[in-house]
Design a protein around this motif. Sequence first.
Motif, short mmCIF file in Angstrom:
data_model
loop_
_atom_site.label_atom_id
_atom_site.label_comp_id
_atom_site.label_asym_id
_atom_site.label_seq_id
_atom_site.Cartn_x
_atom_site.Cartn_y
_atom_site.Cartn_z
N PHE A 17 70.47 -108.65 -18.89
CA PHE A 17 71.89 -108.84 -18.58
C PHE A 17 72.49 -109.96 -19.42
O PHE A 17 73.59 -109.83 -19.97
N GLU A 18 71.75 -111.06 -19.56
CA GLU A 18 72.23 -112.18 -20.36
C GLU A 18 72.38 -111.81 -21.82
O GLU A 18 73.20 -112.39 -22.54
N GLU A 19 71.60 -110.82 -22.27
CA GLU A 19 71.68 -110.35 -23.65
C GLU A 19 72.72 -109.24 -23.82
O GLU A 19 72.93 -108.74 -24.92
N GLY A 20 73.36 -108.81 -22.73
CA GLY A 20 74.36 -107.76 -22.78
C GLY A 20 73.79 -106.36 -22.84
O GLY A 20 74.47 -105.43 -23.28
N ARG A 21 72.54 -106.18 -22.35
CA ARG A 21 71.88 -104.89 -22.47
C ARG A 21 71.78 -104.11 -21.16
O ARG A 21 71.34 -102.97 -21.14
N THR A 22 72.14 -104.73 -20.06
CA THR A 22 72.22 -104.01 -18.78
C THR A 22 73.26 -104.71 -17.92
O THR A 22 73.77 -105.79 -18.28
N ARG A 23 73.62 -104.08 -16.80
CA ARG A 23 74.62 -104.64 -15.88
C ARG A 23 74.19 -104.33 -14.46
O ARG A 23 73.48 -103.35 -14.22
N PRO A 24 74.66 -105.12 -13.48
CA PRO A 24 74.33 -104.81 -12.09
C PRO A 24 74.78 -103.41 -11.67
O PRO A 24 74.10 -102.73 -10.90
N GLU A 25 75.92 -102.96 -12.20
CA GLU A 25 76.42 -101.62 -11.82
C GLU A 25 75.62 -100.49 -12.47
O GLU A 25 75.86 -99.31 -12.17
N TRP A 26 74.68 -100.83 -13.33
CA TRP A 26 73.78 -99.82 -13.90
C TRP A 26 72.49 -99.71 -13.09
O TRP A 26 71.56 -99.02 -13.52
N CYS A 27 72.42 -100.38 -11.96
CA CYS A 27 71.21 -100.40 -11.12
C CYS A 27 71.48 -99.66 -9.81
O CYS A 27 72.56 -99.78 -9.22
N PHE A 28 70.46 -98.92 -9.35
CA PHE A 28 70.61 -98.09 -8.16
C PHE A 28 69.33 -98.17 -7.32
O PHE A 28 68.23 -98.26 -7.86
N VAL A 29 69.51 -98.10 -6.01
CA VAL A 29 68.38 -98.17 -5.08
C VAL A 29 68.58 -97.13 -4.00
O VAL A 29 69.69 -96.91 -3.50
N ASP A 30 67.49 -96.45 -3.62
CA ASP A 30 67.49 -95.49 -2.50
C ASP A 30 66.13 -95.62 -1.82
O ASP A 30 65.13 -95.07 -2.30
N VAL A 60 63.51 -88.03 -3.18
CA VAL A 60 64.36 -89.20 -3.09
C VAL A 60 64.63 -89.77 -4.49
O VAL A 60 65.77 -90.12 -4.83
N ALA A 61 63.59 -89.83 -5.31
CA ALA A 61 63.74 -90.35 -6.67
C ALA A 61 64.65 -89.45 -7.51
O ALA A 61 65.46 -89.94 -8.30
N SER A 62 64.52 -88.13 -7.35
CA SER A 62 65.41 -87.21 -8.07
C SER A 62 66.86 -87.43 -7.67
O SER A 62 67.76 -87.44 -8.51
N ARG A 63 67.09 -87.61 -6.37
CA ARG A 63 68.45 -87.85 -5.88
C ARG A 63 69.01 -89.14 -6.46
O ARG A 63 70.18 -89.21 -6.85
N LEU A 64 68.17 -90.17 -6.55
CA LEU A 64 68.61 -91.43 -7.13
C LEU A 64 68.98 -91.27 -8.60
O LEU A 64 70.00 -91.78 -9.07
N LEU A 65 68.16 -90.55 -9.34
CA LEU A 65 68.45 -90.30 -10.75
C LEU A 65 69.77 -89.56 -10.91
O LEU A 65 70.62 -89.93 -11.73
N VAL A 90 51.77 -85.18 -15.84
CA VAL A 90 51.77 -84.10 -14.84
C VAL A 90 50.76 -84.41 -13.73
O VAL A 90 51.00 -84.14 -12.55
N VAL A 91 49.65 -85.03 -14.10
CA VAL A 91 48.59 -85.36 -13.13
C VAL A 91 48.60 -86.85 -12.78
O VAL A 91 48.54 -87.21 -11.60
N ASP A 92 48.70 -87.69 -13.80
CA ASP A 92 48.48 -89.12 -13.59
C ASP A 92 49.73 -89.89 -13.21
O ASP A 92 49.64 -91.04 -12.81
N ARG A 93 50.91 -89.29 -13.34
CA ARG A 93 52.15 -89.88 -12.84
C ARG A 93 52.96 -88.76 -12.18
O ARG A 93 54.13 -88.54 -12.49
N ALA A 94 52.31 -88.05 -11.26
CA ALA A 94 52.86 -86.80 -10.72
C ALA A 94 54.20 -87.01 -10.01
O ALA A 94 55.12 -86.20 -10.18
N VAL A 95 54.33 -88.04 -9.19
CA VAL A 95 55.58 -88.26 -8.46
C VAL A 95 56.73 -88.50 -9.44
O VAL A 95 57.82 -87.92 -9.32
N GLU A 96 56.48 -89.35 -10.42
CA GLU A 96 57.51 -89.65 -11.43
C GLU A 96 57.87 -88.40 -12.22
O GLU A 96 59.05 -88.11 -12.45
N HIS A 97 56.86 -87.63 -12.62
CA HIS A 97 57.08 -86.39 -13.37
C HIS A 97 57.91 -85.40 -12.56
O HIS A 97 58.89 -84.83 -13.05
N GLU A 98 57.56 -85.21 -11.30
CA GLU A 98 58.28 -84.26 -10.45
C GLU A 98 59.71 -84.72 -10.20
O GLU A 98 60.65 -83.91 -10.16
N ALA A 99 59.89 -86.04 -10.04
CA ALA A 99 61.24 -86.56 -9.83
C ALA A 99 62.13 -86.31 -11.04
O ALA A 99 63.29 -85.93 -10.91
#
Length: 275
Positions: A17-30, A60-65, A90-99
Amino acid sequence: MFDDFPEPARSQLVSAFEEGRTRPEWCFVDGRARLAFWAPFPGAEPVITWQFEPGPDPEVASRLLRRGLATLKLTKIIHDIALPPGLTPVVDRAVEHEALLGAGFALEVERLMLEWRAGSDLPEEPGRLRYRPARDLGEAEVLDVLIRISEGSLDHDTRVELATSGAEHEARWMFDDLMSRKAKPGWFVIGYAGDSPVGLVAPDDHSIAYIGVVPEHRGHGYVDDLLAHGTRTLAEAGVERVVAATDVANTPTAAAFLRAGYAEVGRLHRYYWRA
């Protein structure tokens, strides 16, 4: 919003944020799912899901995305999953992949993650090229080299951008990105054979951010000269671990890194979402 992220993600977000590369409004939580978007340089639109913690439930992660993409009205975004060789998301990060698939992302590219470490042999510079810092040249000259390098590129991202946005747009974005990198002014250089620009190499504070040869000089091994120069620049500055990445399908560039003493340390699986 940054306080919703545990350490070390919170500190990384504050720094970005201090470098101008992200902002609080670019962050989401569910629930336990968290998401933050990131831009490569100040003023750029977000291009990558930098902090993505999917939690235990892919729906839930898909909805957040989907919420994040819709809120920011994005048209394209990248998400990377880095894994050691032999593992698959597909196997080793299955939840992230499916989301990601549930949110409309597609796994399109596999990239080699490469590394050179201090103590390894340094690649020799043949001495065929003379180098000029890109910051000492006119902007138009650097943009022209970037446009020419993109012609016939084997890099997936470059080919997509050329097809959708055009060579001048891609070169301008790359120029702004490379000029914003954490690097000493003389590190990003263009190599010349006589008065003819051959290509460029752009090290930043820990990596070879970009390397390429113009079409008329390909096939003569100049990528080895450029890579040797970039690697030695960082090594002589005391960098003990130099990283790089290239598409698995870009076999000429991958071979150049291996000749220069880099080792494959993993695979980066790149997902894309486009409106």
